[in-house]
Write a protein that holds these residues in place. Structure first.
Motif, PDB file in Angstrom:
ATOM      1  N   ALA A   1       0.841  -1.207   0.000  1.00 32.53           N
ATOM      2  CA  ALA A   1       0.000   0.000   0.000  1.00 32.53           C
ATOM      3  C   ALA A   1       0.874   1.253   0.000  1.00 32.53           C
ATOM      4  CB  ALA A   1      -0.897  -0.007   1.240  1.00 32.53           C
ATOM      5  N   ASN A   2       0.279   2.352  -0.444  1.00 26.40           N
ATOM      6  CA  ASN A   2       0.946   3.658  -0.409  1.00 26.40           C
ATOM      7  C   ASN A   2       0.673   4.230   0.986  1.00 26.40           C
ATOM      8  OD1 ASN A   2       2.224   5.978  -1.226  1.00 26.40           O
ATOM      9  ND2 ASN A   2       0.553   6.711  -2.535  1.00 26.40           N
ATOM     10  N   ALA A   3       1.562   3.956   1.929  1.00 25.06           N
ATOM     11  CA  ALA A   3       1.253   4.168   3.349  1.00 25.06           C
ATOM     12  C   ALA A   3       1.936   5.411   3.895  1.00 25.06           C
ATOM     13  CB  ALA A   3       1.686   2.957   4.158  1.00 25.06           C
ATOM     14  N   GLU A   4       1.223   6.061   4.808  1.00 28.32           N
ATOM     15  CA  GLU A   4       1.749   7.255   5.469  1.00 28.32           C
ATOM     16  C   GLU A   4       1.530   7.134   6.969  1.00 28.32           C
ATOM     17  OE1 GLU A   4       0.520  10.968   3.813  1.00 28.32           O
ATOM     18  OE2 GLU A   4       0.680  12.041   5.716  1.00 28.32           O
ATOM     19  N   PHE A   5       2.548   7.524   7.722  1.00 30.47           N
ATOM     20  CA  PHE A   5       2.378   7.657   9.169  1.00 30.47           C
ATOM     21  C   PHE A   5       2.191   9.133   9.475  1.00 30.47           C
ATOM     22  CE2 PHE A   5       4.536   9.014  13.062  1.00 30.47           C
ATOM     23  CZ  PHE A   5       3.739   8.388  14.000  1.00 30.47           C
ATOM     24  N   PHE A   6       1.267   9.435  10.394  1.00 25.77           N
ATOM     25  CA  PHE A   6       1.073  10.824  10.794  1.00 25.77           C
ATOM     26  C   PHE A   6       1.078  10.907  12.308  1.00 25.77           C
ATOM     27  CE2 PHE A   6      -1.624  14.729  11.311  1.00 25.77           C
ATOM     28  CZ  PHE A   6      -0.701  15.609  10.740  1.00 25.77           C
ATOM     29  N   GLY A   7       2.099  11.548  12.845  1.00 24.24           N
ATOM     30  CA  GLY A   7       2.229  11.710  14.296  1.00 24.24           C
ATOM     31  C   GLY A   7       3.439  12.577  14.551  1.00 24.24           C
ATOM     32  N   SER A   8       3.606  12.994  15.806  1.00 16.42           N
ATOM     33  CA  SER A   8       4.762  13.840  16.148  1.00 16.42           C
ATOM     34  C   SER A   8       6.036  13.004  16.056  1.00 16.42           C
ATOM     35  CB  SER A   8       4.632  14.366  17.571  1.00 16.42           C
ATOM     36  OG  SER A   8       3.377  14.971  17.766  1.00 16.42           O
ATOM     37  N   ILE A   9       7.052  13.547  15.377  1.00 12.78           N
ATOM     38  CA  ILE A   9       8.343  12.850  15.316  1.00 12.78           C
ATOM     39  C   ILE A   9       9.336  13.637  16.175  1.00 12.78           C
ATOM     40  CG2 ILE A   9      10.236  12.082  13.832  1.00 12.78           C
ATOM     41  CD1 ILE A   9       8.327  11.622  11.624  1.00 12.78           C
ATOM     42  N   PRO A  10       9.920  12.969  17.196  1.00 12.50           N
ATOM     43  CA  PRO A  10      10.829  13.698  18.083  1.00 12.50           C
ATOM     44  C   PRO A  10      12.125  14.062  17.358  1.00 12.50           C
ATOM     45  CG  PRO A  10      10.821  11.356  18.621  1.00 12.50           C
ATOM     46  CD  PRO A  10       9.801  11.543  17.553  1.00 12.50           C
ATOM     47  N   GLN A  11      12.566  15.277  17.611  1.00 17.05           N
ATOM     48  CA  GLN A  11      13.842  15.731  17.037  1.00 17.05           C
ATOM     49  C   GLN A  11      14.884  15.682  18.140  1.00 17.05           C
ATOM     50  OE1 GLN A  11      13.898  16.896  13.379  1.00 17.05           O
ATOM     51  NE2 GLN A  11      12.466  15.306  14.012  1.00 17.05           N
ATOM     52  N   GLY A  12      15.910  14.907  17.939  1.00 12.64           N
ATOM     53  CA  GLY A  12      16.943  14.756  18.966  1.00 12.64           C
ATOM     54  C   GLY A  12      17.965  13.774  18.443  1.00 12.64           C
TER      55      GLY A  12
END
Ligand code: ADP
Length: 311
Positions: free
Chosen positions: A69-80
């Protein structure tokens, strides 16, 4: 227009997975070189440790992508320190993350113990300061590029508002062909119950079903169906017994589990099951076929470490 995306909304974290011979006794020290037999005690050893990208929505996006599938995750990605770990891992699994907010925060982690003796996985999760998605997070997204949005059962107040927004957009724009699914996974969180009436497809975990007094999957889906929207489908996976669903007309369908040669790693079994169900339902398959495929894919997954290879 490129193939529409399926989006999973929720959390990404690092899973530190320890594969041990058996679940450790409290206040013991289990290492990879521990002797298996110790005088006066049961032997134990850390057989392997893996650091992987985890989180329910993140795992389901991975499996959807691996299934094609053409899949996308959507959520906060931590920067560190671990930013490049996340970005590279999503890229390797061909999961879109281009629309995710990136926020300076400590990385959420799940420390997991997988016991070879019992086949269980025990999780201790910590999220110190990574903010959840705000209620208006979906307003910036081009909804016409998606045909399915799946919500992990967390951040409940905001998920309610996000779903409300998607519904309202669907009503205003009949060309938006978008299915909404939700997952209720954690038991004994009364606020989760609002999710029952949010999706056209609702997934509940065995833990949630048992916390509501059900002891088998068929009576769980039959007994809880009234809480869902008319026309929706309620699906409940039940570990090594397979899964059941209650359809819009109240009938119940089930699938047996698919038994792998040995149970190696049940971390993410439920996320895999959900992803495979969505994959088939999205293609228009009937629910009983989707359940069967999801059990085969999830059963194959529990026979391997991580998510590769899937059938
Ligand atoms: P989780 O452990 O993530 O809560 P479940 O226990 O509900 O997930 O399992 C999800 C699906 O994974 C089940 O419906 C089943 O198809 C498969 N599965 C889980 N455990 C096993 C097992 N021991 N043997 C075969 N299949 C399993």
């Amino acid at each position: 227009m490129p193939e529409r995306r399926v989006m999973t909304v929720g959390m990404v974290c690092v899973d530190i997975i320890n594969y041990v011979v058996r679940f450790p006794d409290e206040d013991t020290d289990v290492g990879s070189n521990s002797p298996l037999e110790v005088p006066g005690g049961l032997g134990n050893r850390c057989l392997d440790q893996q650091w992987c990208r985890g989180g329910n929505a993140s795992n389901s996006a991975t499996v959807l992508s691996l299934l094609g599938a053409n899949a996308e995750f959507f959520g906060s990605i931590p920067q560190g320190d671990l930013t490049s770990f996340f970005e590279e891992d999503f890229r390797r699994d061909r999961v879109h993350v281009d629309r995710c907010p990136r926020l300076a925060a400590r990385t959420p982690t799940s420390c997991v113990i997988v016991s070879a003796a019992s086949g269980t996985r025990t999780i201790v999760h910590s999220n110190s300061d990574l903010p959840e998605l705000p209620a208006d997070a979906l307003r910036r997204l081009p909804l016409r590029e998606y045909d399915w949005i799946h919500f992990e059962g967390r951040n409940i107040a905001n998920v309610n508002k996000m779903v409300e927004y998607v519904r309202a957009e669907r009503e205003k724009n009949p060309e938006l062909k978008l299915t909404i699914s939700v997952e209720l996974e954690k038991a004994n969180r009364p606020e989760l119950d609002t999710l029952f009436s949010l999706g056209e497809v609702v997934f509940i975990s065995k833990d949630v079903a048992m916390s509501k007094g059900f002891t088998d999957m068929e009576s769980a889906v039959r007994g809880l169906k009234a809480r869902t929207l008319p026309g929706s489908v309620l699906i409940c996976p039940w570990g090594e017994l397979g899964a059941a669903a209650c359809l819009a007309d109240g009938s119940v369908v089930t699938s047996e589990a698919h038994r792998p040669p040995s149970v190696v790693d049940t971390v993410g079994a439920g996320d895999t099951f959900i992803a495979a169900c969505i994959w088939r339902l999205r293609r228009g398959d009937p629910v009983n076929r989707a359940l069967r495929t999801a059990c085969v894919v999830a059963g194959t997954k529990v026979g391997v470490k991580g998510f590769r290879p899937l059938p």
